[in-house]
Write a protein that holds these residues in place. Structure first.
Motif, PDB file in Angstrom:
ATOM      1  N   TYR A  74      39.698   8.297  51.086  1.00 54.66           N
ATOM      2  CA  TYR A  74      38.786   8.234  52.230  1.00 54.66           C
ATOM      3  C   TYR A  74      37.439   8.847  51.861  1.00 54.66           C
ATOM      4  N   PRO A  75      36.483   8.018  51.489  1.00 56.02           N
ATOM      5  CA  PRO A  75      35.168   8.545  51.129  1.00 56.02           C
ATOM      6  C   PRO A  75      34.370   9.035  52.345  1.00 56.02           C
ATOM      7  N   ASN A  76      34.775   8.573  53.556  1.00 57.07           N
ATOM      8  CA  ASN A  76      34.091   9.007  54.785  1.00 57.07           C
ATOM      9  C   ASN A  76      35.068   8.925  55.956  1.00 57.07           C
ATOM     10  N   MET A  77      34.669   9.480  57.085  1.00 54.12           N
ATOM     11  CA  MET A  77      35.528   9.544  58.272  1.00 54.12           C
ATOM     12  C   MET A  77      35.823   8.140  58.825  1.00 54.12           C
ATOM     13  N   ALA A  78      34.871   7.235  58.736  1.00 56.69           N
ATOM     14  CA  ALA A  78      35.078   5.877  59.253  1.00 56.69           C
ATOM     15  C   ALA A  78      36.206   5.159  58.506  1.00 56.69           C
ATOM     16  N   ALA A  79      36.291   5.364  57.215  1.00 60.23           N
ATOM     17  CA  ALA A  79      37.361   4.738  56.426  1.00 60.23           C
ATOM     18  C   ALA A  79      38.728   5.271  56.856  1.00 60.23           C
ATOM     19  N   CYS A  80      38.808   6.549  57.146  1.00 61.61           N
ATOM     20  CA  CYS A  80      40.064   7.138  57.610  1.00 61.61           C
ATOM     21  C   CYS A  80      40.430   6.604  58.991  1.00 61.61           C
ATOM     22  N   LYS A  81      39.467   6.588  59.894  1.00 58.69           N
ATOM     23  CA  LYS A  81      39.747   6.128  61.260  1.00 58.69           C
ATOM     24  C   LYS A  81      40.160   4.655  61.301  1.00 58.69           C
ATOM     25  N   ALA A  82      39.763   3.889  60.311  1.00 59.77           N
ATOM     26  CA  ALA A  82      40.178   2.493  60.256  1.00 59.77           C
ATOM     27  C   ALA A  82      41.681   2.363  60.022  1.00 59.77           C
ATOM     28  N   ASP A  83      42.299   3.387  59.439  1.00 60.15           N
ATOM     29  CA  ASP A  83      43.745   3.370  59.187  1.00 60.15           C
ATOM     30  C   ASP A  83      44.573   3.890  60.359  1.00 60.15           C
ATOM     31  N   ILE A  84      43.949   4.469  61.365  1.00 58.28           N
ATOM     32  CA  ILE A  84      44.687   5.047  62.491  1.00 58.28           C
ATOM     33  C   ILE A  84      45.519   3.996  63.245  1.00 58.28           C
ATOM     34  N   PRO A  85      44.998   2.825  63.594  1.00 65.63           N
ATOM     35  CA  PRO A  85      45.833   1.853  64.323  1.00 65.63           C
ATOM     36  C   PRO A  85      47.102   1.461  63.566  1.00 65.63           C
ATOM     37  N   ARG A  86      46.996   1.306  62.251  1.00 70.92           N
ATOM     38  CA  ARG A  86      48.166   0.962  61.444  1.00 70.92           C
ATOM     39  C   ARG A  86      49.170   2.119  61.432  1.00 70.92           C
ATOM     40  N   ALA A  87      48.672   3.341  61.345  1.00 67.41           N
ATOM     41  CA  ALA A  87      49.557   4.506  61.341  1.00 67.41           C
ATOM     42  C   ALA A  87      50.260   4.688  62.687  1.00 67.41           C
ATOM     43  N   LYS A  88      49.572   4.369  63.783  1.00 66.88           N
ATOM     44  CA  LYS A  88      50.174   4.523  65.109  1.00 66.88           C
ATOM     45  C   LYS A  88      51.296   3.519  65.363  1.00 66.88           C
ATOM     46  N   LYS A  89      51.378   2.471  64.549  1.00 69.02           N
ATOM     47  CA  LYS A  89      52.496   1.533  64.673  1.00 69.02           C
ATOM     48  C   LYS A  89      53.789   2.151  64.138  1.00 69.02           C
ATOM     49  N   GLN A  90      53.666   3.100  63.209  1.00 61.96           N
ATOM     50  CA  GLN A  90      54.827   3.722  62.581  1.00 61.96           C
ATOM     51  C   GLN A  90      55.114   5.130  63.092  1.00 61.96           C
ATOM     52  N   TYR A  91      54.108   5.796  63.653  1.00 55.59           N
ATOM     53  CA  TYR A  91      54.247   7.193  64.079  1.00 55.59           C
ATOM     54  C   TYR A  91      53.795   7.345  65.530  1.00 55.59           C
ATOM     55  N   GLN A  92      54.130   8.479  66.142  1.00 53.13           N
ATOM     56  CA  GLN A  92      53.757   8.729  67.539  1.00 53.13           C
ATOM     57  C   GLN A  92      52.251   8.807  67.721  1.00 53.13           C
ATOM     58  N   ASP A  93      51.580   9.492  66.814  1.00 52.07           N
ATOM     59  CA  ASP A  93      50.135   9.677  66.920  1.00 52.07           C
ATOM     60  C   ASP A  93      49.559   9.853  65.530  1.00 52.07           C
ATOM     61  N   ALA A  94      48.249   9.670  65.402  1.00 49.76           N
ATOM     62  CA  ALA A  94      47.571   9.838  64.128  1.00 49.76           C
ATOM     63  C   ALA A  94      46.165  10.347  64.380  1.00 49.76           C
ATOM     64  N   THR A  95      45.650  11.121  63.430  1.00 50.23           N
ATOM     65  CA  THR A  95      44.295  11.639  63.533  1.00 50.23           C
ATOM     66  C   THR A  95      43.732  11.878  62.142  1.00 50.23           C
ATOM     67  N   CYS A  96      42.428  11.905  62.054  1.00 48.78           N
ATOM     68  CA  CYS A  96      41.754  12.203  60.794  1.00 48.78           C
ATOM     69  C   CYS A  96      41.176  13.606  60.877  1.00 48.78           C
ATOM     70  N   VAL A  97      41.301  14.342  59.793  1.00 48.00           N
ATOM     71  CA  VAL A  97      40.807  15.712  59.737  1.00 48.00           C
ATOM     72  C   VAL A  97      39.856  15.836  58.547  1.00 48.00           C
ATOM     73  N   ASP A  98      38.672  16.369  58.805  1.00 48.22           N
ATOM     74  CA  ASP A  98      37.697  16.613  57.744  1.00 48.22           C
ATOM     75  C   ASP A  98      37.670  18.110  57.478  1.00 48.22           C
ATOM     76  N   ASN A  99      38.131  18.492  56.317  1.00 53.45           N
ATOM     77  CA  ASN A  99      38.144  19.903  55.945  1.00 53.45           C
ATOM     78  C   ASN A  99      37.268  20.079  54.714  1.00 53.45           C
ATOM     79  N   LYS A 100      36.028  20.456  54.960  1.00 49.32           N
ATOM     80  CA  LYS A 100      35.043  20.694  53.898  1.00 49.32           C
ATOM     81  C   LYS A 100      34.881  19.481  52.991  1.00 49.32           C
TER      82      LYS A 100
END
Length: 78
Positions: A43-69
């Motif tokens: 994930y070079p940026n937050m937008a790339a990570c957030k694009a994967d959230i809908p796919r992750a929510k199909k397999q898990y209860q919830d999903a989120t992206c975290v930027d740590n430094k």
């Protein structure tokens, strides 16, 4: 082979995220959140990570992206 400095940095980032995510999630259990993907290679940026959230929510209860430094990770709730 990664240097110990990088390993310590990544370890600190994961520890900080383990504290931050349950606090942001509210009633979600801290034991249920897991880092399943991340890092500058994935994930070079937050937008790339957030694009994967809908796919992750199909397999898990919830999903989120975290930027740590600058290290963006995808966390899911089992």
């Amino acid at each position: 082979m990664k240097s110990w400095r990088k390993r310590m940095t990544y370890g600190a980032a994961v520890a900080a995220a383990l504290v931050a995510i349950p606090l942001a999630a509210g009633s979600a259990s801290a034991a249920g959140w897991h880092d399943i993907a991340g890092g500058p290679e994935m994930y070079p940026n937050m937008a790339a990570c957030k694009a994967d959230i809908p796919r992750a929510k199909k397999q898990y209860q919830d999903a989120t992206c975290v930027d740590n430094k600058g290290r963006i990770s995808l966390w899911v709730l089992y």
